[in-house]
Design a protein around this motif. Structure first.
Motif, PDB file in Angstrom:
ATOM      1  N   ASN A   1      -8.715   0.842   5.090  1.00  0.00           N
ATOM      2  CA  ASN A   1      -7.364  -0.105   4.963  1.00  0.00           C
ATOM      3  C   ASN A   1      -7.687  -1.552   5.149  1.00  0.00           C
ATOM      4  O   ASN A   1      -8.880  -2.146   5.048  1.00  0.00           O
ATOM      5  N   ASP A   2      -6.616  -2.244   4.860  1.00  0.00           N
ATOM      6  CA  ASP A   2      -7.049  -3.964   4.774  1.00  0.00           C
ATOM      7  C   ASP A   2      -7.344  -4.421   5.958  1.00  0.00           C
ATOM      8  O   ASP A   2      -7.126  -3.646   7.048  1.00  0.00           O
TER       9      ASP A   2
ATOM     10  N   GLU B   1       2.052   1.939  -3.646  1.00  0.00           N
ATOM     11  CA  GLU B   1       0.571   2.248  -4.428  1.00  0.00           C
ATOM     12  C   GLU B   1       0.535   3.604  -4.017  1.00  0.00           C
ATOM     13  O   GLU B   1       0.144   4.416  -4.892  1.00  0.00           O
ATOM     14  N   SER B   2       0.643   4.232  -2.745  1.00  0.00           N
ATOM     15  CA  SER B   2       0.369   5.662  -2.423  1.00  0.00           C
ATOM     16  C   SER B   2       1.288   6.446  -3.010  1.00  0.00           C
ATOM     17  O   SER B   2       0.973   7.627  -3.327  1.00  0.00           O
TER      18      SER B   2
ATOM     19  N   ARG C   1       0.804  -1.226   0.043  1.00  0.00           N
ATOM     20  CA  ARG C   1      -0.011  -0.090   0.053  1.00  0.00           C
ATOM     21  C   ARG C   1       0.879   1.261   0.076  1.00  0.00           C
ATOM     22  O   ARG C   1       0.342   2.378  -0.570  1.00  0.00           O
TER      23      ARG C   1
ATOM     24  N   PHE D   1      -0.916   2.783   6.808  1.00  0.00           N
ATOM     25  CA  PHE D   1      -1.380   1.573   6.066  1.00  0.00           C
ATOM     26  C   PHE D   1      -1.608   0.203   6.931  1.00  0.00           C
ATOM     27  O   PHE D   1      -1.568  -0.705   6.318  1.00  0.00           O
TER      28      PHE D   1
END
Length: 963
Positions: A746-747, A585-586, A582, A730
Motif C-alpha cells: 500500500n501507499d 484502480e482496483s 486506489r 487502501f
C-alpha cells in the motif's frame, strides 16, 4: 420517605464544564438573547434534520480516572535502550526547554504566525531554526520546518523537477543507501505524479540514466560516510540536480553538503532535543539554494520592517500560498512543525557550537570504541567509515544476538536475515557499549577503561573532517547558562498572543482549550521515548491506545476504519484522495481522475488533489454561499465517465449547514465518484451528525482542531482519515513497520506508521474526559457561541452568509467590503486594530476576500465573547468617526494599528487622535494590556527584500533595550 441524594455519585461530567466556557445558565441566556427558548431549539433550527444522529460513547470520566487509565496504558509499553537509528535517536531534552516550551501553554497554544505583529517571539525562534539549518547544511536558504524527513525528501523531488530547466527528464534517482521509509514516501508521491523512480547505486544510475534529480543519504542508512563531492560533480555534469538527506548532529563533524555542491539538503532535527515519541511530532528541515526560493515548499520566515521602519519578522512569500495558487501551489503543506523546530533551535542555542561538537564527538568516539571491540571479536563492521552507526554481518548468529540484546534491554536494527545495525546517540554510555559487545559476542566485554583505550581509529576519514565553522551568530553563543536561556525564552513568549492570554477567534481553525490533563502524557517516557520501529511486543500500550482512539473517532464520524498515519490535515487530504484513487484502480476505473471542488474550498483541497494526480474542476457557489447544485449536477454529468471524487467542507467553508449535502452525496455516487468531506469544521458536527452516516466516503480529522491537540504556534498537526469499509483496504502502511491488516504494498504518506503518535494521547484524553454527552454539548455550545457573536454584531457589521433559518454554524463571516467602500477602512485595518484591544485577529480574507471569519469555539466564556464583541463594536464606532470626518481618513487608530509602547510613550505624537484612544480604547485594558512589540509589518518590503537569516545581533540588542 426516601431522601434524594445530596449529589450524583455517578456524575463524572465535572470536566465538561471546565472545558465549556459558558455556564448552563449563561447558555440559556445566550439562546434567549438570540430569540430561542433554549440552546436545543437553536440547534434544531440550525442543523438540518436530514443529517441528525445521536452518538454512542461512554460517559465522561474524571480527570483522575483518565490519568490513571493513561498510566495503565503507558505501563504496557517497554522502554528499551534504542539503537535502531534510521533517522530516530534517543536525546536529552534540556529541562529548561521541556518545562518552559514543550509544557508551556504560552508556546504550545499559539496559532500559526499569519498575524506577525503578535507572533514576533516564535518568528524569532523559527528564524533561529532556519539559521541553524543553513549553517550546518551549508545552504543559502532554509524553510521553517517540514512534517518529517520522508515528506521533506518527496518535496525535494518535486522542487528539483520544477527548477531543473536543463534536464526535462521524468526520472528521479534514489541511492539504495537511503532510509527505507523515505524511499517509500517518495515512491508514493512519484507514482501519483507520473514520475519514474529508479533505485540503486548512484554512480551506476548516473552513468546509465537521464534524470532530473538524485537523492543520496549522508551518512547512509547503513552508517557509511562517503565522500559525496565526486558523486555530486558527476550528477551535475549530466544536468542532474542532487538532494542530500542528512543528520544535523553528524554535520557538526562532517563537511556541509552545501559546500560539496548539493542543491537541496533535507533531514530530521529530532535528535536536537525532541523525544522520539513513537514517530513524532518532529521538525524536518529543508534547505536549498537562494535561486530556488520562489519554488521552495513550506514556510520561510523573513526579515522586514514595520510602519516605523524598525526591524520586524514575518512569514515570507508562502504566507497563504495554497489559497492563492490552489492546484498550482508548490505543495499542499499548510501546517508545519513549529513547536518542535523551536525546541530544536533552543537546543542548539543552549549547547552552542562547541557543546554540539562535544555531543557529536562523544557519540562518535563511543562508536569507534564499539567498532574496535567488535572487530577484535571477529565482527568487523561492513562499513569502513561511520559517524554513529555500524552495520555488521552476523550470519546465522542474528537470532541469538537479538535475543541477548533484548535480554539486556536493548533494541537493534534488523537488516535481512544476516545483518544487524547499531546506532549510538548522546544518551549512550560506555556501559551501553559494554552491553552491546556482550550481546554480539556472548561474553562479557572488557571493562570501561580497557574499552576506551582499545579504540583503533576514527570512523571519519581525515579528508571528511570539519572545522567548527557553524553557529557563529551570537544567538548560539550567549545563552548557555540556564538563567540566560530561561529569560530569553520568556522574552520571546511575552511578545506573542496565545490562548493563555486571550481568545483567538480564527474561523476554520478551532482554537479551543488544550487542557493540562490532556497534555500530561505527552512527556511521559513510556510514550515519548519509544522508537517508531520498536518491536511490536514492546508497544502494546500504544496499540491499545490507538485501538481505543480508533473506536472513539469512528463513533464520532460514522466511518468504518481509521488511519492514524497522516501527520497534518493536508497529509490527510492527500491520503484520503490516494485511497479513492486506489479504489477506482482496483475496479479497473483508471480513467477516473477528475476531482470536483467548490470555489469556497480550503486552498489545500485543490493542492492535495493535484498531488494525488487528479484534475481539478471547480464547482460554483450560489449567492448564499452554498454549493450551486445546478452547476454541480451539470459537471457531474459532464464527467460521469472520469469523475473520481468531490471534496466538500461541511459545514461549508462559509460557515453554513447546507441543506443539500445528502443530495450532493447521492449525485456524486450516481456518477461513480466518491465523496471526500473535509474535516476542518467537524467541531460543528460531533454528536449531532456524522459524515460517514450522511453519505461521505472519507474525511480527514483535524485532531489539532476538533480534538484538542494544540496548534503549537504553527504545528504540530495531526490529520488521520476515516473511511468507509470499501476504502479500508487502501489505507497507508509502512515498509519498516507494516500496519496490521493492510497489504504491505500500500501507499506510504508519512515516514512512520502512526504519524505523530506521541500527541495522540491528547485526543484520547479529551474524548474520555468529555464523554459522548459532553462532546455533543461542546458542539452545541460552539454553534451557540458563533450565533451569539453574529447576533451581537449584526447591527454593526454585515454578516455575509447564513443558513435557511438565518443562522450560522460554528463560525460567522463579517463582510468588510461595503464598510471599506464607505470609509476606506479595510479588513486588515480591523484585524490590526484588534491587536490594540489584546485580541488575535479573526481569519482575514478567507474564504471571501475583504472579510473576517470568526470562530469562537465552545471554550470561550460569555465574558470573553462579550469582550470580543465589545471590541469590534467600539472599532465600528471608530470607523463611523472616519466616515463622518471626526477622525482623519489617513491618520486614525485603525490605519495606524497596532500601536507599540514605544510609540505611545514617545515625546513626539504626530497623530490626530489621542494616545489614550490609541492604547486604551476601552477601560478594561488599563487592568491588563498586551503591547505588540512592533508596529504594522510591511509585507511587500519583506517579499521584495527577502532575508531569512538572523540579522546582526546588535539589531536584536537594540530592540530588546527599546522594549
Amino acid at each position: 420517605m426516601k431522601r434524594a441524594p445530596l449529589f450524583d455519585l455517578e456524575n463524572h461530567a465535572e470536566f465538561v464544564q471546565r472545558h465549556i466556557g459558558p455556564t448552563p445558565k449563561q447558555q440559556q441566556e445566550m439562546a434567549q438573547t438570540i430569540g430561542y427558548e433554549s440552546m436545543d431549539a437553536l440547534i434544531d433550527d440550525t442543523v438540518p434534520d436530514s443529517i441528525r444522529r445521536t452518538m454512542d460513547l461512554p460517559s465522561a470520566q474524571t480527570e483522575q480516572a483518565v490519568i490513571a487509565r493513561l498510566r495503565e496504558i503507558a505501563s504496557k509499553n517497554v522502554v528499551n535502550r534504542s539503537f535502531i537509528g534510521t533517522g530516530y535517536h534517543n536525546t536529552y531534552t534540556p529541562q529548561v526547554i521541556q518545562r518552559n516550551v514543550l509544557e508551556n501553554p504560552g508556546w504550545y497554544t499559539a496559532y500559526t504566525p499569519y498575524q506577525p505583529e503578535i507572533s514576533q517571539g516564535r518568528l524569532e525562534a523559527l528564524l533561529t531554526y532556519q539559521q541553524m539549518v543553513m549553517d550546518l547544511t551549508g545552504m543559502e536558504l532554509a524553510n521553517a520546518s517540514m512534517l518529517d524527513e520522508g515528506t521533506a525528501a518527496a518535496e525535494a523531488m518535486t522542487l528539483l523537477q520544477r527548477v531543473n530547466k536543463k534536464n526535462r527528464s521524468n526520472t528521479f534517482l534514489i541511492a539504495d543507501n537511503c532510509h527505507p521509509q523515505t524511499i517509500a514516501v517518495i515512491q508514493t508521491r512519484a507514482e501519483a505524479l507520473g514520475i519514474d523512480v529508479q533505485i540503486g547505486d548512484p554512480a551506476a544510475l548516473l552513468a546509465d540514466t537521464e534524470a532530473f534529480g538524485l537523492l543520496v543519504q549522508y551518512p547512509g542508512t547503513d552508517g557509511a560516510v562517503t565522500d559525496i563531492a565526486p558523486m555530486i560533480e558527476q550528477a551535475h555534469s549530466r544536468n542532474t540536480l542532487v538532494t542530500i538527506a542528512t543528520d544535523l548532529l553528524a554535520l557538526t563533524l562532517l563537511p556541509a553538503p552545501g559546500a560539496l555542491g548539493a542543491d537541496v539538503v533535507v533531514g530530521n532535527s529530532q535528535r536536537f532535543g525532541v523525544p522520539m515519541g513513537f514517530g513524532g511530532p518532529h521538525a524536518a528541515f529543508f534547505a536549498t539554494r537562494d535561486a530556488y526560493k520562489r519554488s521552495t515548499p513550506g514556510r520561510i520566515i523573513g526579515v522586514s520592517v514595520d510602519r516605523a521602519g524598525n526591524q520586524a519578522l514575518r512569514m515570507a512569500m508562502q504566507t497563504r500560498e495554497q489559497h492563492i495558487r490552489r492546484e498550482k501551489a508548490t505543495s499542499n503543506i499548510c501546517t508545519a512543525q513549529a513547536l518542535l523546530a523551536i525546541m530544536a533551535a533552543f537546543y542548539a542555542m543552549y549547547h552552542g557550537p562547541q557543546g554540539l561538537r562535544r555531543i557529536a564527538e562523544r557519540t562518535h568516539t563511543l562508536t569507534n570504541v564499539l567498532a574496535s571491540a567488535l572487530t577484535d571479536a571477529g565482527l568487523a563492521p561492513d562499513n569502513s567509515s561511520w559517524f554513529d552507526t555500524l552495520t555488521i554481518s552476523v550470519g546465522t548468529r542474528q537470532a541469538e544476538i537479538i535475543a541477548r540484546a533484548l535480554e539486556l534491554g536493548m533494541n537493534l536494527r534488523i537488516l535481512g536475515d544476516d545483518k544487524l545495525s547499531v546506532a549510538l546517540d548522546e544518551t549512550t554510555s560506555i556501559a551501553d557499549v559494554r552491553d552491546l559487545v556482550a550481546a554480539f559476542t556472548g561474553s562479557d566485554a572488557a571493562d570501561a577503561a580497557a574499552l576506551e583505550t582499545s579504540c583503533a581509529h576514527s570512523g571519519i576519514p581525515d579528508a571528511s573532517a570539519r572545522d567548527v565553522d557553524y553557529l557563529q551568530h551570537p544567538l548560539f553563543n550567549e545563552y548557555h547558562s540556564e538563567t540566560e536561556m530561561l529569560r530569553y525564552m520568556r522574552r520571546l513568549e511575552s511578545k506573542d498572543i496565545a490562548l493563555n492570554r486571550a481568545m483567538i477567534p480564527l474561523g476554520s481553525c478551532t482554537m479551543k482549550l488544550n487542557a493540562t490533563t490532556e497534555m500530561l502524557a505527552v512527556t511521559w517516557p513510556e510514550f515519548g521515548a519509544l522508537h517508531p520501529f520498536a518491536p511490536v511486543d514492546q508497544t502494546q500500550g500504544y496499540r491499545e491506545l490507538l485501538a481505543e482512539l480508533d473506536t472513539m473517532l469512528l463513533e464520532c464520524t460514522g466511518y468504518d476504519a481509521i488511519s492514524m498515519q497522516p501527520n497534518a490535515g493536508s497529509q490527510g487530504e492527500y491520503a484520503g484522495l490516494l485511497a479513492i484513487r486506489r479504489y477506482h484502480e482496483s475496479r479497473g476505473d483508471h480513467q477516473r481522475n477528475v476531482c470536483l471542488i467548490p470555489s469556497s474550498a480550503h486552498g489545500t483541497n485543490p493542492a492535495s488533489a493535484a498531488l494525488a494526480g487528479m484534475k481539478v474542476v471547480i464547482v460554483e457557489c450560489d449567492n448564499l454561499g452554498n454549493v450551486d447544485m445546478a452547476d454541480l449536477t451539470a459537471k457531474a454529468e459532464r464527467h460521469t465517465d472520469d469523475l473520481a471524487a468531490i471534496m466538500v467542507t461541511y459545514p461549508s467553508t462559509h460557515g453554513v449547514f447546507e441543506e443539500s449535502i445528502v443530495e450532493l452525496c447521492e449525485i456524486i455516487h450516481s456518477h461513480g465518484g466518491q465523496v471526500y468531506v473535509d474535516g476542518a469544521n467537524l467541531n460543528a458536527l460531533v454528536g449531532l451528525a456524522a459524515p460517514g452516516k450522511f453519505g461521505a466516503d472519507v474525511s480527514h480529522l483535524n485532531l489539532h482542531k476538533t480534538f484538542c491537540i494544540p496548534h503549537g504556534g504553527g504545528g504540530p498537526g495531526m490529520g488521520p482519515i476515516g473511511v468507509g469499509k470499501h476504502l479500508q483496504p487502501f489505507l497507508p502502511t509502512n515498509p519498516v513497520a507494516p500496519v496490521p491488516g493492510l497489504p504491505e504494498t500500500n501507499d506510504v504518506v508519512s515516514a512512520t506508521p502512526y504519524g505523530s503518535a506521541s500527541i495522540l494521547p491528547i485526543s484520547w484524553a479529551y474524548i474520555a474526559l468529555m464523554g459522548g454527552e459532553g462532546l455533543t454539548q461542546a458542539t452545541k455550545v460552539a454553534i451557540l457561541s458563533a450565533n451569539y457573536i453574529a447576533y451581537r454584531l449584526q447591527d454593526h457589521f454585515p454578516i455575509l452568509y447564513t443558513g435557511t433559518s438565518g443562522r450560522v454554524a460554528h463560525e460567522c463571516i463579517i463582510d468588510m467590503r461595503p464598510i471599506k467602500e464607505a470609509s476606506g477602512i479595510t479588513e486588515e485595518d480591523v484585524a490590526k486594530r484588534l491587536i490594540d484591544y489584546g485580541f488575535h485577529a479573526p481569519t482575514m480574507s478567507f474564504p471571501v476576500a475583504g472579510t473576517l471569519m470568526v470562530e469562537p469555539t465552545e471554550s470561550e466564556s460569555l465574558a470573553e465573547l462579550d469582550r470580543f464583541c465589545d471590541a469590534l463594536i467600539t472599532i465600528r464606532e471608530e470607523i463611523r468617526a472616519v466616515e463622518d470626518g471626526r477622525l482623519s481618513s489617513d491618520s486614525n487608530p485603525l490605519a495606524n494599528a497596532p500601536h507599540t509602547v514605544n510609540e505611545v510613550t514617545a515625546s513626539d505624537w504626530p497623530h490626530a487622535y489621542t494616545r489614550e484612544q490609541a492604547a486604551y480604547p476601552v477601560t478594561s485594558l488599563r487592568m491588563d494590556k498586551y503591547w505588540p512589540p512592533v508596529n504594522r509589518v510591511d509585507n511587500v518590503y519583506g517579499d521584495r527584500n527577502l532575508f531569512c537569516a538572523c540579522p546582526a545581533i546588535d539589531s536584536w540588542r537594540e530592540e530588546t533595550e527599546e522594549a
